[in-house]
Design a protein around this motif. Sequence first.
Motif, short mmCIF file in Angstrom:
data_model
loop_
_atom_site.label_atom_id
_atom_site.label_comp_id
_atom_site.label_asym_id
_atom_site.label_seq_id
_atom_site.Cartn_x
_atom_site.Cartn_y
_atom_site.Cartn_z
N TRP A 141 0.85 -1.19 0.00
CA TRP A 141 0.00 0.00 0.00
C TRP A 141 0.89 1.24 0.00
CZ3 TRP A 141 -5.13 -0.31 3.18
CH2 TRP A 141 -5.74 -1.55 2.96
N MET A 158 -0.94 7.53 2.55
CA MET A 158 -2.09 8.40 2.23
C MET A 158 -1.57 9.84 2.09
SD MET A 158 -5.46 9.35 4.53
CE MET A 158 -4.73 10.75 5.34
N PHE A 167 -1.53 13.81 2.47
CA PHE A 167 -2.10 14.68 3.50
C PHE A 167 -2.31 16.09 2.95
CE2 PHE A 167 -1.67 11.91 7.06
CZ PHE A 167 -0.54 11.15 6.84
N ARG A 168 -3.22 16.84 3.56
CA ARG A 168 -3.36 18.26 3.26
C ARG A 168 -2.22 18.98 3.99
NH1 ARG A 168 -7.09 20.92 5.53
NH2 ARG A 168 -7.16 22.65 4.12
N GLU A 183 -2.52 22.19 5.30
CA GLU A 183 -3.04 22.96 6.45
C GLU A 183 -3.83 22.06 7.39
OE1 GLU A 183 -3.92 27.04 4.02
OE2 GLU A 183 -5.32 26.45 5.60
N LEU A 203 -6.91 20.87 9.52
CA LEU A 203 -8.36 21.02 9.41
C LEU A 203 -8.86 21.57 10.75
CD1 LEU A 203 -10.76 20.24 7.46
CD2 LEU A 203 -10.97 18.15 8.81
N THR A 243 -13.46 19.89 15.27
CA THR A 243 -14.91 19.85 15.46
C THR A 243 -15.21 20.50 16.81
OG1 THR A 243 -14.65 17.63 16.38
CG2 THR A 243 -15.26 17.78 14.08
N GLN A 267 -12.00 22.00 -1.01
CA GLN A 267 -11.97 20.60 -1.44
C GLN A 267 -13.40 20.04 -1.50
OE1 GLN A 267 -9.28 18.06 0.78
NE2 GLN A 267 -10.25 16.22 -0.01
N LEU A 318 -8.34 2.69 3.57
CA LEU A 318 -7.29 3.22 4.44
C LEU A 318 -6.96 2.24 5.56
CD1 LEU A 318 -8.31 6.96 5.04
CD2 LEU A 318 -6.68 6.05 3.40
N PHE A 367 -18.58 10.75 9.94
CA PHE A 367 -17.75 11.83 9.41
C PHE A 367 -16.28 11.42 9.29
CE2 PHE A 367 -21.05 14.91 9.44
CZ PHE A 367 -21.84 14.68 10.56
N TYR A 420 -14.66 10.45 6.93
CA TYR A 420 -14.01 10.90 5.69
C TYR A 420 -13.12 12.13 5.96
CZ TYR A 420 -17.82 14.36 5.68
OH TYR A 420 -18.71 15.36 6.03
N LEU A 421 -13.34 12.79 7.09
CA LEU A 421 -12.53 13.96 7.44
C LEU A 421 -11.06 13.61 7.63
CD1 LEU A 421 -14.90 15.83 9.95
CD2 LEU A 421 -14.41 16.45 7.60
N ILE A 422 -10.78 12.31 7.88
CA ILE A 422 -9.38 11.89 8.04
C ILE A 422 -8.56 12.30 6.81
CG2 ILE A 422 -7.87 9.85 8.08
CD1 ILE A 422 -9.82 8.53 9.95
N ARG A 423 -9.18 12.16 5.64
CA ARG A 423 -8.46 12.48 4.40
C ARG A 423 -8.19 13.98 4.26
NH1 ARG A 423 -8.41 8.12 1.08
NH2 ARG A 423 -10.05 6.57 1.37
N GLN A 424 -8.86 14.78 5.06
CA GLN A 424 -8.71 16.24 4.95
C GLN A 424 -7.83 16.81 6.06
OE1 GLN A 424 -12.69 17.90 4.61
NE2 GLN A 424 -13.26 16.22 3.25
N MET A 425 -7.32 15.93 6.93
CA MET A 425 -6.48 16.41 8.02
C MET A 425 -5.03 16.48 7.56
SD MET A 425 -8.38 14.27 11.05
CE MET A 425 -7.38 14.79 12.43
N SER A 426 -4.22 17.25 8.32
CA SER A 426 -2.82 17.42 7.92
C SER A 426 -1.95 16.31 8.54
CB SER A 426 -2.32 18.79 8.40
OG SER A 426 -2.23 18.78 9.81
N GLN A 444 -1.45 16.85 12.18
CA GLN A 444 -2.56 16.47 13.03
C GLN A 444 -2.62 14.98 13.26
OE1 GLN A 444 -5.68 18.54 10.68
NE2 GLN A 444 -6.42 19.36 12.61
N LEU A 445 -2.36 14.21 12.18
CA LEU A 445 -2.64 12.77 12.23
C LEU A 445 -1.48 11.92 12.76
CD1 LEU A 445 -4.79 12.26 9.05
CD2 LEU A 445 -5.42 11.61 11.36
N MET A 461 -10.84 15.66 17.01
CA MET A 461 -11.63 15.67 15.77
C MET A 461 -12.66 14.55 15.92
SD MET A 461 -11.64 17.44 12.93
CE MET A 461 -9.96 17.99 12.68
#
Lengths: 212, 476
Positions: A91, A94, A96-97, A99, A101, A104, A178, B411, B428, B430-436, B439-440, B472
């Motif tokens: 694999w 993944m 990453f962005r 910035e 996020l 919540t 996005q 994933l 929610f 799917y927010l994992i893919r939008q984190m930096s 963060q992760l 998150m």
Amino acid sequence: MAIPILEELKNELARIYSAGSGLAKGDPRLQKYMPALRALGQKAPVFNALADKLSALIGGGADSQENLLDLGVMLYSVLYTQSALPSVAEWEDMPFREEDLPNTCLPYTEIVSITEMLKKKTINTNHILILTELFNKGKHNDPRLYKSYCQAITASGTGTSEYIETAIMPSIGEPIMQRLQEECDASTGKRAAKIKKLMETLNSKKTVQEGK
Amino acid sequence: MNMTEDFIISYAGNAQAAAKGKATANDFVSLSITEDESLIFGQCRGSAKKPYSCSVDFIDAEKPVPRCNCPSRQVPCKHAIGLLYAYASQKKKFKTEDVPEDVQSKRDKIQHRAERSAEEKPKEMTRAKANAAVKKCQAQLEGIEIAEKILANIALSGIQSIDAQGSLLLSSQIKELGNYYIPGIQASFSDLIGEVSLCLKNQIYTEAFIKMNYLRALLKKSKSHTENKMADFKAFPNMTDTALNDSIHSQIEEQMGYAWKLSELEEHGLMRENDELIQLSFTVYEDAGKMQWIDEGVWASLKDGALFYKFNYRPFRAGSHVQMDDSSFPVFKVSDVHIYPGELNHRIRWEKSEMRLTTLKDLNAIIGFARTDFVAAAKLVKNQSKNPLSDKNPVLLLKISSIKQDKNGSLAIVDEKGSAVLLKMEGFSYLIRQMSKKQLLGSAIVCRFGHDFSQSLLYATPLSAVTGNGIMRFQY
């Protein structure tokens, strides 16, 4: 070797559970698993125990229902121990962005009520008040609301969608782009065009902001 | 007294109740506070001719008591919540006054009651009580026997034989179980019947078989446990405790339908003292079998990272009279945490607590408790799951070293040694893919485990991620 047999036996038992335990008496489809279970039983006693239960079920008798239930309980207990972790050697990482996020920040009741409100086709001034209060408290930037914001911008009743486009989305900025892109890709016709125009506006505002 | 919005929302129970209360904050015609700031009170305009007399008593800071003479059955009512908001925003308007007579009299009564129960000796077992307990066990055993026959009939005739008429007959048999003090077993049968109806529509029977297996194991264990209990009571006055170990170290009592009292948990030492707890995830779901809504919170201890469940049950028939729980953000300092018998994730409850804001230090503490060995974590999950009566979906905290994806976009989170857990994306997440990356990587993810039999895979559904700068939430 063990796992395919257990999975197949589970499926055969499903047939018996559906049709009734009486059907198991002398059933050749169940019988064929006996030799393999006995062979496995030489290495692990649990397979012998499974074979004993299966033999009792196939033998028929007045307590076929108990035999079926006991075999089912034991088989599933073994199946739960067979679940494995995946191999991810091939694999990729993944992406990453860059910035962070935003975190919540809203409780369940608010997320649910705002999401429901943004789904409505009929928008009233109360809805705008709710959104304004959310914005003024700085809680509008909960990422779980992004999807709802994007869906609401093309709802009829312009008040809310205007407020979302002109106040909420520019304040959120890059993190919602996005989501907007995904909505645009999934849309066609007027809706796609509107979202694209909005994205251009947000991008140009960002450029002006950065220029300052 | 530091009154924050977070405290008020938590005290109100949920954000909606807090919002309704906030709307009454400006309806107070008088606002007062005692000199020691232990009581705030006032008169609030309402639908009646005379204003309502309302107060919130902080004499016990861990358990503020709201009082109001409005007709609402909600506790705290919107006027009490409004009073708190009024205090938070208009403190200067509160005049210093003495404690009103009626409040003082209630305080005295509470004090007197507390002194009396401290003096009371623990209730002892008598012959009459032991005999009554034996009778109850006998009734339960009769009910279990009937339940065994019902299950055996289903296994004999097969699930497909349960048509609409058969389902009605079964439902009436299940209703009869209500006479035998086994509401948990009754609810499990209702669950099964509900599942069978679904299965007959979509022709997928796996869940129905799993529920039948659960019932088989439950009835077997209930029978042996109740027989042991009966023998213990029959031995009075020289009572044995054969059944005690199962009672307090397994969930059999609750699974049969018993509702533990907090005093009983205390008696058996099922407590944690002086803990600090933080909620990591929250959700609401329907339990059709028991006809109730369940508000479920996943909480972590800042002492040792243990993960607990906190449940709030709302029967359908109670409607809006039972207050709903909500997501919670502060840290709760609890002097006495009551722990229900269980396994990896115990249920907890507490009566009194104080709140404080969550700090970055708290988040880092939680991350420090996360498991770094996924193989060991998987072993724990499988060990628990193999018991037919255990929770098959335990929640664990896992530390992320890296995240991988395959060609299809699935994933997996990976630990330091390269072991991976497949993620099943729900809610929610799917927010994992939008984190930096910041963060992760190195964060702790709260995961609910599950089993995919078709692929013999163990997977995890992410509920939330505890990062260095926040939580998150992938649910609520």
